[in-house]
Scaffold this motif. Sequence first.
Motif, PDB file in Angstrom:
ATOM      1  N   MET A 184      -1.629  68.220 -20.500  1.00 22.20           N
ATOM      2  CA  MET A 184      -2.306  69.267 -19.753  1.00 22.20           C
ATOM      3  C   MET A 184      -3.137  70.119 -20.709  1.00 22.20           C
ATOM      4  O   MET A 184      -2.634  70.613 -21.721  1.00 22.20           O
ATOM      5  N   VAL A 185      -4.419  70.275 -20.381  1.00 23.75           N
ATOM      6  CA  VAL A 185      -5.317  71.107 -21.186  1.00 23.75           C
ATOM      7  C   VAL A 185      -5.661  72.359 -20.383  1.00 23.75           C
ATOM      8  O   VAL A 185      -6.274  72.257 -19.311  1.00 23.75           O
ATOM      9  N   PRO A 186      -5.281  73.543 -20.857  1.00 26.10           N
ATOM     10  CA  PRO A 186      -5.577  74.768 -20.116  1.00 26.10           C
ATOM     11  C   PRO A 186      -6.988  75.274 -20.369  1.00 26.10           C
ATOM     12  O   PRO A 186      -7.668  74.857 -21.309  1.00 26.10           O
ATOM     13  N   LYS A 187      -7.429  76.180 -19.486  1.00 24.17           N
ATOM     14  CA  LYS A 187      -8.689  76.910 -19.643  1.00 24.17           C
ATOM     15  C   LYS A 187      -9.895  75.992 -19.850  1.00 24.17           C
ATOM     16  O   LYS A 187     -10.789  76.271 -20.654  1.00 24.17           O
ATOM     17  N   VAL A 188      -9.912  74.896 -19.130  1.00 24.56           N
ATOM     18  CA  VAL A 188     -11.073  74.007 -19.167  1.00 24.56           C
ATOM     19  C   VAL A 188     -12.215  74.648 -18.382  1.00 24.56           C
ATOM     20  O   VAL A 188     -12.039  75.076 -17.240  1.00 24.56           O
ATOM     21  N   GLU A 189     -13.372  74.730 -19.018  1.00 26.72           N
ATOM     22  CA  GLU A 189     -14.535  75.366 -18.402  1.00 26.72           C
ATOM     23  C   GLU A 189     -15.604  74.369 -17.985  1.00 26.72           C
ATOM     24  O   GLU A 189     -16.287  74.572 -16.983  1.00 26.72           O
ATOM     25  N   THR A 190     -15.759  73.297 -18.739  1.00 33.24           N
ATOM     26  CA  THR A 190     -16.851  72.364 -18.504  1.00 33.24           C
ATOM     27  C   THR A 190     -16.397  70.931 -18.767  1.00 33.24           C
ATOM     28  O   THR A 190     -15.317  70.694 -19.338  1.00 33.24           O
ATOM     29  N   VAL A 191     -17.249  69.996 -18.383  1.00 28.95           N
ATOM     30  CA  VAL A 191     -16.983  68.590 -18.697  1.00 28.95           C
ATOM     31  C   VAL A 191     -16.956  68.386 -20.213  1.00 28.95           C
ATOM     32  O   VAL A 191     -16.224  67.531 -20.715  1.00 28.95           O
ATOM     33  N   ALA A 192     -17.723  69.188 -20.938  1.00 27.76           N
ATOM     34  CA  ALA A 192     -17.720  69.079 -22.404  1.00 27.76           C
ATOM     35  C   ALA A 192     -16.329  69.352 -22.973  1.00 27.76           C
ATOM     36  O   ALA A 192     -15.935  68.739 -23.976  1.00 27.76           O
ATOM     37  N   ASP A 193     -15.576  70.244 -22.354  1.00 25.68           N
ATOM     38  CA  ASP A 193     -14.206  70.492 -22.799  1.00 25.68           C
ATOM     39  C   ASP A 193     -13.339  69.256 -22.591  1.00 25.68           C
ATOM     40  O   ASP A 193     -12.492  68.913 -23.434  1.00 25.68           O
ATOM     41  N   VAL A 194     -13.529  68.588 -21.458  1.00 27.55           N
ATOM     42  CA  VAL A 194     -12.783  67.356 -21.195  1.00 27.55           C
ATOM     43  C   VAL A 194     -13.162  66.289 -22.215  1.00 27.55           C
ATOM     44  O   VAL A 194     -12.300  65.560 -22.740  1.00 27.55           O
ATOM     45  N   GLU A 195     -14.446  66.194 -22.514  1.00 27.85           N
ATOM     46  CA  GLU A 195     -14.896  65.211 -23.503  1.00 27.85           C
ATOM     47  C   GLU A 195     -14.287  65.491 -24.877  1.00 27.85           C
ATOM     48  O   GLU A 195     -13.909  64.565 -25.601  1.00 27.85           O
ATOM     49  N   ARG A 196     -14.181  66.763 -25.231  1.00 26.71           N
ATOM     50  CA  ARG A 196     -13.579  67.105 -26.515  1.00 26.71           C
ATOM     51  C   ARG A 196     -12.105  66.710 -26.542  1.00 26.71           C
ATOM     52  O   ARG A 196     -11.610  66.181 -27.552  1.00 26.71           O
ATOM     53  N   ALA A 197     -11.399  66.950 -25.422  1.00 25.66           N
ATOM     54  CA  ALA A 197      -9.990  66.561 -25.348  1.00 25.66           C
ATOM     55  C   ALA A 197      -9.839  65.048 -25.402  1.00 25.66           C
ATOM     56  O   ALA A 197      -8.941  64.515 -26.070  1.00 25.66           O
ATOM     57  N   GLN A 198     -10.720  64.342 -24.713  1.00 22.06           N
ATOM     58  CA  GLN A 198     -10.666  62.887 -24.756  1.00 22.06           C
ATOM     59  C   GLN A 198     -10.922  62.366 -26.170  1.00 22.06           C
ATOM     60  O   GLN A 198     -10.238  61.437 -26.637  1.00 22.06           O
ATOM     61  N   ALA A 199     -11.884  62.955 -26.867  1.00 18.75           N
ATOM     62  CA  ALA A 199     -12.162  62.538 -28.241  1.00 18.75           C
ATOM     63  C   ALA A 199     -10.946  62.752 -29.139  1.00 18.75           C
ATOM     64  O   ALA A 199     -10.656  61.924 -30.009  1.00 18.75           O
ATOM     65  N   ALA A 200     -10.228  63.855 -28.906  1.00 18.70           N
ATOM     66  CA  ALA A 200      -9.024  64.112 -29.702  1.00 18.70           C
ATOM     67  C   ALA A 200      -7.947  63.077 -29.409  1.00 18.70           C
ATOM     68  O   ALA A 200      -7.228  62.643 -30.324  1.00 18.70           O
TER      69      ALA A 200
END
Length: 329
Positions: A119-135
Amino acid sequence: MSHPRNVLLGAQAGSVQLPVCDHYSGVEARMRKSLQLQAEMAQEFGTCVFDVTLDCEDGAPVGGEAEHAALVTELALATTAARPDARVAVRVHPVDHPSFEVDMAFIAGQAGSCLSHIMVPKVETVADVERAQAALLQAGASDLPLHVLIESPGAVHRAFDIAAHPRVQSLSFGLMDFVSAHGGAIPSEGMGAQGQFSHPLVVRAKLEIASACHAHGKVPSHCVVTEFSDVQAMSQAALKAAREFGYTRMWSIHPAQIRPILEAMAPTEAEIERASEIILAAHAAQWAPISHAGQLHDRASYRFFWQVLERAHRTGAVLPAQVQVFFRD
């Protein structure tokens, strides 16, 4: 004869199916008790009826983030080694927190193969999801799903784009942060068990998130009820979330909230009985139209009644023996 899920759902057959309750815990003693309770209730219901999400965001003491990440990783590994059917997740820090990269590298790197999701909190944009996916990819957890927490007006505005991301399984609504983000424009009652279902801005946000999830075959997860000692308020909120707002999953922050969520999210005995009769008759008719209790039913309504039975199964409800065969491995 093909399985009802494949016959009736078609393109929807790949839609995400999750336990209806997501239980959060961040203190070591409570995390251990939550995992034990999950095992006990899985034995009672015959299936895992709630996820346990080990919390790093609110659970980790300031300055002790790395140690807490190691603790939740150890608990996840030990639990899933003992119970391969356990569902254990972790909430990491937000993507802009200094501990985010360390959380993802250590937790996903060590326990990614046994976690149900992150679970990733405080997601604001698709870019945040992309950063989590990259991690996740960097940590070698290429198949680990992401759940995201929508907590601001801007994030609600982008909910459909976020829900469309293939790595995302579920969107949760962060009620208290959402209300706080309005600078006092929403009164404190908007965070309560009753007020959150009446203030127009909160209602709109909940409906946007639920609609975004259903549009993309993802799971909308309803927010917490902070009055955890008020079982009636909890039950009423869960019923409203399920029956009026389209949520198929809900957060628990206290063990006493788990059973009310299960009961609220489960179909009634009458609904299960009707759905069972219709699906069994349809199956016998090889999914051709049938008449039941004076009403015509075809694949459009069969789809609805099959989903009732799937929800019943996920909540551990008792199903007729003839229907249980559809849920055997």
